[in-house]
Design a protein around this motif. Structure first.
Motif, PDB file in Angstrom:
ATOM      1  N   ALA A  37     -83.051 -65.211  31.452  1.00 48.87           N
ATOM      2  CA  ALA A  37     -83.714 -65.400  32.635  1.00 48.87           C
ATOM      3  C   ALA A  37     -85.331 -65.145  32.400  1.00 48.87           C
ATOM      4  O   ALA A  37     -85.942 -65.771  33.039  1.00 48.87           O
ATOM      5  CB  ALA A  37     -83.153 -64.830  33.680  1.00 48.87           C
ATOM      6  N   ALA A  38     -85.634 -64.080  31.499  1.00 50.34           N
ATOM      7  CA  ALA A  38     -87.002 -63.776  31.442  1.00 50.34           C
ATOM      8  C   ALA A  38     -87.718 -64.573  30.513  1.00 50.34           C
ATOM      9  O   ALA A  38     -88.868 -64.387  30.371  1.00 50.34           O
ATOM     10  CB  ALA A  38     -87.068 -62.260  30.904  1.00 50.34           C
ATOM     11  N   GLY A  42     -87.795 -72.309  33.471  1.00 53.65           N
ATOM     12  CA  GLY A  42     -86.586 -72.889  33.516  1.00 53.65           C
ATOM     13  C   GLY A  42     -85.091 -72.048  33.202  1.00 53.65           C
ATOM     14  O   GLY A  42     -84.266 -72.164  33.976  1.00 53.65           O
ATOM     15  N   HIS A  43     -85.344 -71.174  32.370  1.00 48.25           N
ATOM     16  CA  HIS A  43     -84.261 -70.060  32.311  1.00 48.25           C
ATOM     17  C   HIS A  43     -84.207 -69.461  33.561  1.00 48.25           C
ATOM     18  O   HIS A  43     -82.989 -69.150  33.903  1.00 48.25           O
ATOM     19  CB  HIS A  43     -84.559 -69.360  31.023  1.00 48.25           C
ATOM     20  N   ALA A  44     -85.150 -68.956  34.167  1.00 55.26           N
ATOM     21  CA  ALA A  44     -85.130 -68.132  35.364  1.00 55.26           C
ATOM     22  C   ALA A  44     -84.457 -69.017  36.330  1.00 55.26           C
ATOM     23  O   ALA A  44     -83.411 -68.393  37.022  1.00 55.26           O
ATOM     24  CB  ALA A  44     -86.618 -67.917  35.805  1.00 55.26           C
ATOM     25  N   ALA A  45     -84.596 -70.201  36.576  1.00 54.29           N
ATOM     26  CA  ALA A  45     -84.098 -71.133  37.520  1.00 54.29           C
ATOM     27  C   ALA A  45     -82.612 -71.221  37.251  1.00 54.29           C
ATOM     28  O   ALA A  45     -81.849 -71.225  38.214  1.00 54.29           O
ATOM     29  CB  ALA A  45     -84.624 -72.334  37.534  1.00 54.29           C
ATOM     30  N   ALA A  46     -82.279 -71.375  35.851  1.00 58.84           N
ATOM     31  CA  ALA A  46     -80.926 -71.639  35.691  1.00 58.84           C
ATOM     32  C   ALA A  46     -80.151 -70.406  35.782  1.00 58.84           C
ATOM     33  O   ALA A  46     -78.815 -70.406  36.468  1.00 58.84           O
ATOM     34  CB  ALA A  46     -80.660 -72.093  34.051  1.00 58.84           C
ATOM     35  N   PHE A  47     -80.531 -69.133  35.636  1.00 59.89           N
ATOM     36  CA  PHE A  47     -79.781 -68.115  35.999  1.00 59.89           C
ATOM     37  C   PHE A  47     -80.134 -67.177  37.198  1.00 59.89           C
ATOM     38  O   PHE A  47     -79.928 -66.134  37.289  1.00 59.89           O
ATOM     39  CB  PHE A  47     -79.945 -67.083  34.707  1.00 59.89           C
ATOM     40  N   ALA A  48     -80.757 -68.073  38.190  1.00 58.51           N
ATOM     41  CA  ALA A  48     -81.171 -67.328  39.501  1.00 58.51           C
ATOM     42  C   ALA A  48     -80.157 -66.584  40.137  1.00 58.51           C
ATOM     43  O   ALA A  48     -80.146 -65.599  40.828  1.00 58.51           O
ATOM     44  CB  ALA A  48     -81.841 -68.266  40.325  1.00 58.51           C
TER      45      ALA A  48
END
Length: 83
Positions: A37-38, A42-48
């Motif tokens: 997520a860090a 895009g990763h942050a949005a996927a694992f929000a």
């Protein structure tokens, strides 16, 4: 570690799969999610909302406390409902 993304997670991250080398303190699925997520917006949005993400480690369904290690294949996907 090979990380695979399916459905809307793939759309948010922007790739279907990637090679990842998390630090040694990432020992389980939950830790991997936090680390991923860090990596990017895009990763942050996927694992929000990690509660909306399911995982498999080496093609076996996994829980947040399932161990992960270098060389594993970890897949992330949305909850699936059947009918």
């Amino acid at each position: 570690m090979r990380v695979l993304y399916f459905a809307w997670l793939r759309q948010k991250v922007g790739v279907a799969e990637e090679e990842a080398a998390p630090p040694a303190d990432v020992r389980d699925v939950a830790g991997l999610i936090r680390w991923l997520a860090a990596r990017s917006p895009g990763h942050a949005a996927a694992f929000a909302d990690p509660r909306q993400v399911r995982a498999a480690v080496n093609q076996e369904f996994a829980t947040p406390d399932t161990p992960v290690a270098p060389g594993d294949e970890v897949a992330f996907f949305p909850p699936v409902t059947g009918g």
